[in-house]
Each structure stands twice: as C-alpha cells, then as structure tokens.
Design an enzyme around this catalytic site. Structure first.
Site, PDB file in Angstrom:
ATOM      1  N   GLU A  60      -9.287  12.869   8.430  1.00 47.98           N
ATOM      2  CA  GLU A  60     -10.009  12.730   7.162  1.00 47.98           C
ATOM      3  C   GLU A  60     -10.290  11.274   6.810  1.00 47.98           C
ATOM      4  O   GLU A  60     -11.312  10.966   6.206  1.00 47.98           O
ATOM      5  CB  GLU A  60      -9.217  13.383   6.019  1.00 47.98           C
ATOM      6  CG  GLU A  60      -9.172  14.904   6.088  1.00 47.98           C
ATOM      7  CD  GLU A  60      -7.956  15.436   6.816  1.00 47.98           C
ATOM      8  OE1 GLU A  60      -7.700  16.653   6.747  1.00 47.98           O
ATOM      9  OE2 GLU A  60      -7.256  14.619   7.476  1.00 47.98           O
ATOM     10  N   PHE A  76       2.039  25.254  -1.971  1.00 51.43           N
ATOM     11  CA  PHE A  76       1.771  24.763  -0.617  1.00 51.43           C
ATOM     12  C   PHE A  76       0.469  23.970  -0.595  1.00 51.43           C
ATOM     13  O   PHE A  76      -0.568  24.436  -1.045  1.00 51.43           O
ATOM     14  CB  PHE A  76       1.699  25.940   0.362  1.00 51.43           C
ATOM     15  CG  PHE A  76       1.362  25.529   1.764  1.00 51.43           C
ATOM     16  CD1 PHE A  76       2.260  24.789   2.521  1.00 51.43           C
ATOM     17  CD2 PHE A  76       0.136  25.874   2.334  1.00 51.43           C
ATOM     18  CE1 PHE A  76       1.953  24.403   3.818  1.00 51.43           C
ATOM     19  CE2 PHE A  76      -0.186  25.498   3.627  1.00 51.43           C
ATOM     20  CZ  PHE A  76       0.727  24.753   4.371  1.00 51.43           C
ATOM     21  N   GLN A  77       0.544  22.771  -0.085  1.00 51.04           N
ATOM     22  CA  GLN A  77      -0.586  21.850   0.038  1.00 51.04           C
ATOM     23  C   GLN A  77      -1.260  21.568  -1.309  1.00 51.04           C
ATOM     24  O   GLN A  77      -2.463  21.313  -1.366  1.00 51.04           O
ATOM     25  CB  GLN A  77      -1.609  22.355   1.065  1.00 51.04           C
ATOM     26  CG  GLN A  77      -1.081  22.273   2.494  1.00 51.04           C
ATOM     27  CD  GLN A  77      -2.157  22.457   3.547  1.00 51.04           C
ATOM     28  OE1 GLN A  77      -3.191  23.090   3.309  1.00 51.04           O
ATOM     29  NE2 GLN A  77      -1.926  21.898   4.731  1.00 51.04           N
ATOM     30  N   LYS A 110      -9.748  26.462  -5.690  1.00 49.53           N
ATOM     31  CA  LYS A 110     -10.280  27.434  -4.725  1.00 49.53           C
ATOM     32  C   LYS A 110     -10.887  28.644  -5.429  1.00 49.53           C
ATOM     33  O   LYS A 110     -11.915  29.176  -4.983  1.00 49.53           O
ATOM     34  CB  LYS A 110      -9.182  27.864  -3.760  1.00 49.53           C
ATOM     35  CG  LYS A 110      -9.715  28.755  -2.633  1.00 49.53           C
ATOM     36  CD  LYS A 110      -8.664  29.048  -1.572  1.00 49.53           C
ATOM     37  CE  LYS A 110      -9.270  29.854  -0.428  1.00 49.53           C
ATOM     38  NZ  LYS A 110      -8.280  30.139   0.638  1.00 49.53           N
ATOM     39  N   MET A 131      -4.620 -12.406  13.308  1.00 51.52           N
ATOM     40  CA  MET A 131      -4.648 -13.133  12.049  1.00 51.52           C
ATOM     41  C   MET A 131      -3.241 -13.329  11.489  1.00 51.52           C
ATOM     42  O   MET A 131      -2.911 -14.404  10.964  1.00 51.52           O
ATOM     43  CB  MET A 131      -5.533 -12.417  11.021  1.00 51.52           C
ATOM     44  CG  MET A 131      -5.788 -13.238   9.769  1.00 51.52           C
ATOM     45  SD  MET A 131      -6.688 -14.767  10.095  1.00 51.52           S
ATOM     46  CE  MET A 131      -8.389 -14.179  10.049  1.00 51.52           C
TER      47      MET A 131
END
Length: 559
Positions: A51, A113-114, A163, A468
C-alpha cells in the site's frame, strides 16, 4: 437513480475525471473492488506490491500530471500502510485523495479485526479527512474531498467509508465537478503598491521560487517576471524545473546543498522575492543570518506561511500564477546589468565539482543520463546523497520533470513515484535515481512495473553505505560509522530479473552508456542499472545544520 454505495464511489471517480487508481484490496473494501470489476473498462487499477507503494505511485501520478492522484486501501494495516505516503504528499502539497474502508458501523470503536481509527491517525497529515457511515453521504463527501485536495494550497484528503455504507443503497445523480478558481488573490491594491515600491527600489534583487510555482502552473509567469525584473533566480529542490536550469539567470539550487553562487547572491542581495516557497530549514539553514542584508517580499497562496519562518517587508497572498500575472502588468522593464554581471562572475568562479574519464562517479552517472535522455526525462529520486547529486547535476528545464520527497524526506518514495509518473505519461522516459539503501526499501515495486509493462529505469547509486548519514558521521561524529555500512549480499541482477526487470551492473562510463541505451530501447520492460560508486563520495557544497548559508563547505577531506 439508486445505486449501491460502492458503485457510487466508482461513479464519483468517473465524475471527477479519474482514469487510474492505485491500490490494494482487502476485506473491508471488497464491495468497492467488486464495483471496480464492473467498471474496469473505464478505470484502470494498478495493483502494487504494498500500500505504501500505491500511495507513492498516486503521488507521482499527481506531481507529473497536475491531476489529483487516487489511492485505495482496506482497513487496519492497509490504511496504516498509506500513512507515510499521505504524509509525503502533505509535506510537499500534493493533491491526493485516499479512499479507505473501515469495519461495519456497529463494530467501530470495539477493537474489531482490522479496525483502526484512520481518521484520527491521519488528522495531522491531511488537509482534511472524513468518516462516512451512510451511503447517501458518499457522493457529497467524495466531491468535497476532490475540491479540497486541488484548491488553494493542494494536499491530501482521506475519506474513510464503513463497509456497510458501501453495501447500502442511495440515490445518486451525476454532477459535474465545480471548477476550481485559480485566479484567487487575497491581497489588495495597498499590498501591491508596497510590493512595487520594493521592486522599484531594489538594486540587487534575487528571486527565490519553490514548488508553489509548479503547483500553480505559473512557470510562464515566473519567466516573464524574471525577465521584467532582470534579476537572478534560484530554486528550492521542490521548485526545480519551474525555471529553466539552462538560463544564464539561474544561480542553481538554494539551501544546504545549494551552489556557492546562490549562497553569495543571498548574502549580497538587497531584496529577496520568495514565490511559492516556505523558507524551510533546509533552505535558510540559520534564519538569523539568512539574507540579513535584504528586505523580503513573499508571495504565497497560504497566508499561514507569511512571516512564519522569515519576517517580510511586504507580502502578497494568492495563487502564484494570478499574483505574478498581476505584478507583470504593473511593472515596467527594469535593468540590473552590474548585478547580473556579478552573478555570471560567481558562476564562473564557483562551478560544481566535475569529473572526467571512465571512473564511475555520481557526476559521471548523471552526465551520462542527461546526455542519453537529452535532459528530457521525468526524473524521480529517493532520499539521500543521490537525491542531492541529481538535483545538482541533472539540469531540469521543464516543470513536473523532477519529482522528489522534499519535505518528509521519504526513503522508498522514488520507484513508486516513477510508476505513477510513467502511468500518467506513457510516452515519456521515466528514470528513478536511487541509492542502494533506498533500493532495498521499495524494490518489491519492480514486480508492479514489470506486470504493467512500465519501462521505468531504476538507476542505483550503489556505494554500499547509507551515504548521507555516513557523510554526517564523517564530519560531525568523529568518523564513527555506526550502522551505515550495508554489506548486503544482494545480487542486484538476479533480484531484478527475478522480479521481471532487465538488469545491468556497471563500473565504468562506457558500460553505463551501453546499459542506459539498452534500457531505453526496451519500451515494455523496467530496468535496473546497478552503478558501483565509491563509498566515500560526498555531496558538496554543504552547509552544516544550523550554520549560515553564507559559508558552505566546498570540499570534504577524505583520508
């Protein structure tokens, strides 16, 4: 007509002119992906490897095209994986709309969940965000999101939809997007009069322009302004391409790794005109000594930036294109020949370090890339030494041709951004210049480029160190190189080919020239060019943190 909430989401994408979405599916966003399946002939979906890569790709798409980028992700880890990409877009004022989906409304706040409060998580790094719990609110919210993302000072907007809202039905009527007013100028005539007095009285003016010029599409107005003022011009790293690097009036980049000519111009100028630039710490270095002999005129679309870091003598608030156009109508041709001659003399006296021969130095790599692409590639970078070398040596003459993470400094940004830029500009040559440290953060997206047939070229400055950070350790930590030597066992050619890309490892100028020519000839396959360079190569000029821009380090001793 009545549509399912998920269909409304996709219809709103079409309504807003979206042709490409980057993302990754999951349980909570399944309804939207089911709708995308039905609309696949009208909206292209790019499935990335992660993602975060999707967010960077949407960002690169936006920066290179001027359109608003769109990214989709599911709840929980899908949404949180977007956070770095959203923050990157926020820091660099990139228009981005992130659509995430959450658990069903009755499960919100129950540690389901999630489930994650992504609205709360992203509140500090979005221009605005929304939680939508009802299908009838989806269309008006998405319309607001696109308007907010692209108007004024652009930025990312997140829309989190439960959802159940995507499964419910609601009335939908297609609506044409409201046109965004790009001519907004808040300042009045008194403000313009004050600005004109400063411009007319200046003997040694210097223009400092930033990414706001590119966001506003104001490059032509900037060129006209510079010509009328007859003044030298410097650009921030975010502004590169806003004014042609080949123009004699260009002094080079400003800031910590800017040119000595620019440092001297900042020191000696009597008027500094900042346009679409925010005086970040990487530009000013030490605000107490920055342009201390000059009056400051600041032009910015965001009033909050006025007097935030540097106090101004006058300011104009509004869209850079509109403000510059108004200024250009009000000023007559000026002449500062002695000042311009001084700038030319400094440029001749303090050129950037160059190298010749077959040895593969960073400067050599960028010289070969510039020559092979005729300086016309869209170049993305990751963050570190290679980023600054590219900013210094790959001369950019057009806006939206240099894409980098300037504000957040995101390692792993470049390849995702290159994918987005290539999707938005299919006929363009797109090159990501990265380091070996950054390469390992996003190499999984090579599989995305290969799957989509995108011929992005990943040029790896491979010095076996986090360059760097090592440079800072050399200068300020008594050469204690703690955890900056990589010594990874990666076989770059094997990994790249395993992910579907062409691969080349090069150690000389000739080998690099051959590799870049071969990569450019393969128009449906990504390529990785592994350039072996010296671990001790350094970026100069360099202004140590907190020190004056007037006295950059021009050489770093290696023993």
């Amino acid at each position: 007509m009545r549509l399912k909430g998920s269909d409304i989401v996709v219809e709103c994408m079409l309504e807003q002119g979206v042709d490409t979405v980057f993302g990754y599916p999951g349980g909570s966003i399944l309804n939207i992906y089911d709708s995308l399946y039905q609309y696949s002939d009208r909206i292209r979906h790019i499935l990335t490897a992660h993602e975060q890569g999707a967010a960077h790709a949407a960002d690169g798409y936006a920066r290179s095209s001027g359109k608003t980028g769109v990214v989709f992700a599911t709840s929980g880890p899908g949404a949180t994986n977007l956070v770095t990409g959203i923050a990157t877009a926020y820091m660099d004022s990139v228009p981005l709309v992130a659509i995430t989906c959450n658990v069903v409304t009755p499960l919100l706040g129950r540690d389901s969940f999630q489930e994650i409060d992504i609205v709360g998580v992203t509140m500090p790094i979005t221009k605005h965000n929304f939680l939508v719990k009802q299908a009838e609110d989806i269309a008006p919210t998405i319309r607001k999101a696109f308007a907010i993302a692209a108007s004024g000072r652009p930025g990312p907007v997140l829309v989190d939809i439960t959802k159940d809202a995507t499964a419910d039905w609601a009335e939908y009527t297609r609506t044409e997007p409201a046109k965004i007013d790009r001519s907004r100028v808040e300042s009045d005539e008194d403000d313009f009069d004050a600005a004109l007095k400063l411009l007319q009285s200046a003997k040694k003016p210097l223009i400092y322009a930033g990414g706001g010029i590119i966001a506003a599409g104001a490059s032509d107005e900037l060129k006209a302004f510079q010509s009328l003022l007859d003044a030298p011009i410097t650009l921030s790293v975010m502004g590169l391409g806003a004014f042609p690097a080949k123009d004699p009036a260009f002094t080079g980049m400003i800031g910590m790794h800017g040119t000595k000519t620019t440092s001297l111009a900042v020191k000696e100028c009597d008027l500094l005109i900042a346009v679409g630039a925010r005086f970040s710490d990487r530009v000013t270095c030490d605000t107490k000594t920055f342009a201390k002999g000059a009056k400051v005129l600041q032009i910015d679309v965001d009033r909050a930036e006025i007097d935030k870091n540097i106090k101004t003598a006058a300011h104009l608030v509004g869209d850079a294109k509109a403000v510059l156009a108004a200024l250009n109508e009000r000023i007559s041709q000026m002449e500062h020949s002695l000042w311009m001659q001084q700038i030319a003399a400094w440029k001749a006296a303090y050129p950037l370090p160059q190298t010749t021969g077959e040895t593969l130095t960073p400067q050599c790599v960028l010289e070969v890339l510039h020559k092979a692409t005729h300086g016309d590639a869209i170049v993305t970078t990751d963050v570190g030494q290679h980023q600054m070398w590219t900013a210094q040596y790959y001369s950019v003459n057009e806006p939206r041709h240099f894409i980098t993470s300037g504000g957040l400094g995101t390692m792993g940004f470049g390849l995702g951004a290159a994918i987005g830029a290539q999707v938005a500009n299919p006929s363009a040559t797109v090159i990501n210049v990265t380091g070996d440290g950054c390469f390992h953060m996003n190499l999984n997206e090579l599989s995305t480029a290969a799957k989509e047939g995108l011929p992005v070229i990943d040029v790896v400055m491979n010095n076996n160190v986090l360059g760097m950070v090592r440079q800072w350790q050399r200068l300020f930590y008594d050469k204690r190189f703690s955890q900056t030597t990589l010594d990874k066992k990666t076989d770059y050619d094997m990994v790249s080919r395993g992910l579907g890309a062409d691969a080349y490892t090069v150690t000389t100028r000739t080998e690099l020239t051959e590799a870049i020519c071969a990569a450019l000839s393969h128009r449906n396959v990504p390529a990785v060019i592994n350039c072996i360079i010296d671990s001790d190569a350094t970026v100069v000029p360099m202004v140590p943190s907190g020190k004056s821009i007037e006295d950059p380090i021009l050489e770093i001793e290696i023993d």
